[in-house]
Structures are given as C-alpha cells and as structure tokens.
Design a protein around this motif. Structure first.
Motif, mmCIF file in Angstrom:
data_model
loop_
_atom_site.group_PDB
_atom_site.id
_atom_site.type_symbol
_atom_site.label_atom_id
_atom_site.label_comp_id
_atom_site.label_asym_id
_atom_site.label_seq_id
_atom_site.Cartn_x
_atom_site.Cartn_y
_atom_site.Cartn_z
ATOM 1 N N GLU A 46 0.833 -1.203 0.000
ATOM 2 C CA GLU A 46 0.000 0.000 0.000
ATOM 3 C C GLU A 46 0.867 1.251 0.000
ATOM 4 O O GLU A 46 1.958 1.282 0.574
ATOM 5 C CB GLU A 46 -0.938 0.013 1.217
ATOM 6 C CG GLU A 46 -0.233 0.092 2.560
ATOM 7 C CD GLU A 46 -1.195 0.257 3.721
ATOM 8 O OE1 GLU A 46 -2.421 0.330 3.506
ATOM 9 O OE2 GLU A 46 -0.720 0.332 4.868
ATOM 10 N N ALA A 60 -1.141 8.942 3.065
ATOM 11 C CA ALA A 60 -2.295 8.091 3.317
ATOM 12 C C ALA A 60 -2.943 8.540 4.628
ATOM 13 O O ALA A 60 -2.254 9.009 5.541
ATOM 14 C CB ALA A 60 -1.866 6.634 3.423
ATOM 15 N N ASP A 61 -4.238 8.399 4.701
ATOM 16 C CA ASP A 61 -4.954 8.848 5.896
ATOM 17 C C ASP A 61 -4.428 8.163 7.156
ATOM 18 O O ASP A 61 -4.414 8.760 8.238
ATOM 19 C CB ASP A 61 -6.449 8.566 5.754
ATOM 20 C CG ASP A 61 -7.121 9.493 4.765
ATOM 21 O OD1 ASP A 61 -8.235 9.171 4.317
ATOM 22 O OD2 ASP A 61 -6.533 10.541 4.434
ATOM 23 N N SER A 62 -3.986 6.939 7.008
ATOM 24 C CA SER A 62 -3.555 6.159 8.168
ATOM 25 C C SER A 62 -2.274 6.684 8.804
ATOM 26 O O SER A 62 -1.967 6.340 9.953
ATOM 27 C CB SER A 62 -3.357 4.689 7.768
ATOM 28 O OG SER A 62 -2.399 4.580 6.734
ATOM 29 N N VAL A 63 -1.525 7.531 8.093
ATOM 30 C CA VAL A 63 -0.248 8.005 8.634
ATOM 31 C C VAL A 63 -0.207 9.523 8.775
ATOM 32 O O VAL A 63 0.785 10.062 9.279
ATOM 33 C CB VAL A 63 0.941 7.532 7.769
ATOM 34 C CG1 VAL A 63 0.926 6.024 7.613
ATOM 35 C CG2 VAL A 63 0.955 8.229 6.422
ATOM 36 N N LYS A 86 2.880 2.240 15.430
ATOM 37 C CA LYS A 86 1.914 1.312 15.994
ATOM 38 C C LYS A 86 2.307 -0.127 15.649
ATOM 39 O O LYS A 86 2.930 -0.367 14.610
ATOM 40 C CB LYS A 86 0.520 1.604 15.444
ATOM 41 C CG LYS A 86 0.051 3.040 15.667
ATOM 42 C CD LYS A 86 -1.295 3.279 15.024
ATOM 43 C CE LYS A 86 -1.766 4.713 15.238
ATOM 44 N NZ LYS A 86 -3.092 4.962 14.606
ATOM 45 N N GLU A 88 0.625 -2.469 14.421
ATOM 46 C CA GLU A 88 0.100 -2.858 13.105
ATOM 47 C C GLU A 88 0.888 -2.223 11.968
ATOM 48 O O GLU A 88 0.614 -2.486 10.802
ATOM 49 C CB GLU A 88 -1.384 -2.504 12.981
ATOM 50 C CG GLU A 88 -1.699 -1.032 13.215
ATOM 51 C CD GLU A 88 -2.069 -0.724 14.649
ATOM 52 O OE1 GLU A 88 -1.514 -1.372 15.577
ATOM 53 O OE2 GLU A 88 -2.904 0.183 14.847
ATOM 54 N N GLY A 89 1.843 -1.391 12.325
ATOM 55 C CA GLY A 89 2.687 -0.774 11.314
ATOM 56 C C GLY A 89 3.859 -1.626 10.895
ATOM 57 O O GLY A 89 4.655 -1.206 10.053
#
Length: 115
Positions: A46, A60-63, A86, A88-89
């Motif tokens: 991704e 990306a919104d997640s970061v 995190k 999950e990172g």
C-alpha cells in the motif's frame, strides 16, 4: 536506469520513531517523484506517502500527522520520518522513484513495531 537503496529500518517499540532513507543513483535524469509504500505480512503493498520534485507532499490517511516525507534533491535522497509507530505498522517499506525514463523500486527495509 536508477538504483534505489533504502535504509533505516529496524525494531522499535510502539510509540517510537524511525527515519527511513532512500538513496537514488545511476541515472543522470533527475527524480520527479519519490513515494514510500509498505507491505505488511499477508497483505498487499500500500502507498504511504509521496513527494514531488517541487516538494509537494501527500499522505495516506492512516499516517497523516505521524509520518513526514522529505527529500534532498542535491543528494537524490528521500526520507520518511515515522513517529508514534503502531504495532500494526510492522511491514517492509519500499521506496519508489520516477523520472522521465520510468519508475523504479528499491529492495525494501523491514520495520518491526513491538507492542
């Protein structure tokens, strides 16, 4: 042809920080865009962040708010500062560069975030 070498990955505790580097070499044509991608175990690669030759950045919104992409054009190098990591990172992070001749990928650098 452009060769990309990423570095800076490693093991970090959740909440910690890492700074990744991506050095481009080989082609005399300047790099237009640098992008960082990541691929977590069992998941698709991704897109994470990108920076244009003029310094325009996207995330990306997640970061957003935790990661910062930058570049040093004189050194043909891109960076990814990652804060507040995190668990999950955990992923392999890849650098991608684009110039007038095409797009190129690095070999990746492993980032492992422990909880």
């Amino acid at each position: 042809q452009v060769q990309l070498v990423e570095s800076g990955g490693g093991l970090v505790q959740a909440g910690g920080s890492l700074r990744l580097s991506c050095v481009a070499s080989g082609s005399t044509f300047s790099i237009n865009d640098f992008d960082w991608y990541r691929q977590a175990p069992g998941k698709q690669r991704e897109w994470v962040a990108g920076i244009s030759s003029g310094g325009r950045t996207n995330y990306a919104d997640s970061v957003k708010g935790r990661f910062t992409i930058s570049r040093d054009n004189a050194k043909n190098t891109a960076y990814l500062q990652m804060n507040s990591l995190k668990p999950e990172g955990t992923a392999v992070f890849y650098c991608k560069a684009r110039n007038v001749l095409g797009s190129y990928w690095g070999q990746g650098t492993q980032v492992t975030v422990s909880s």
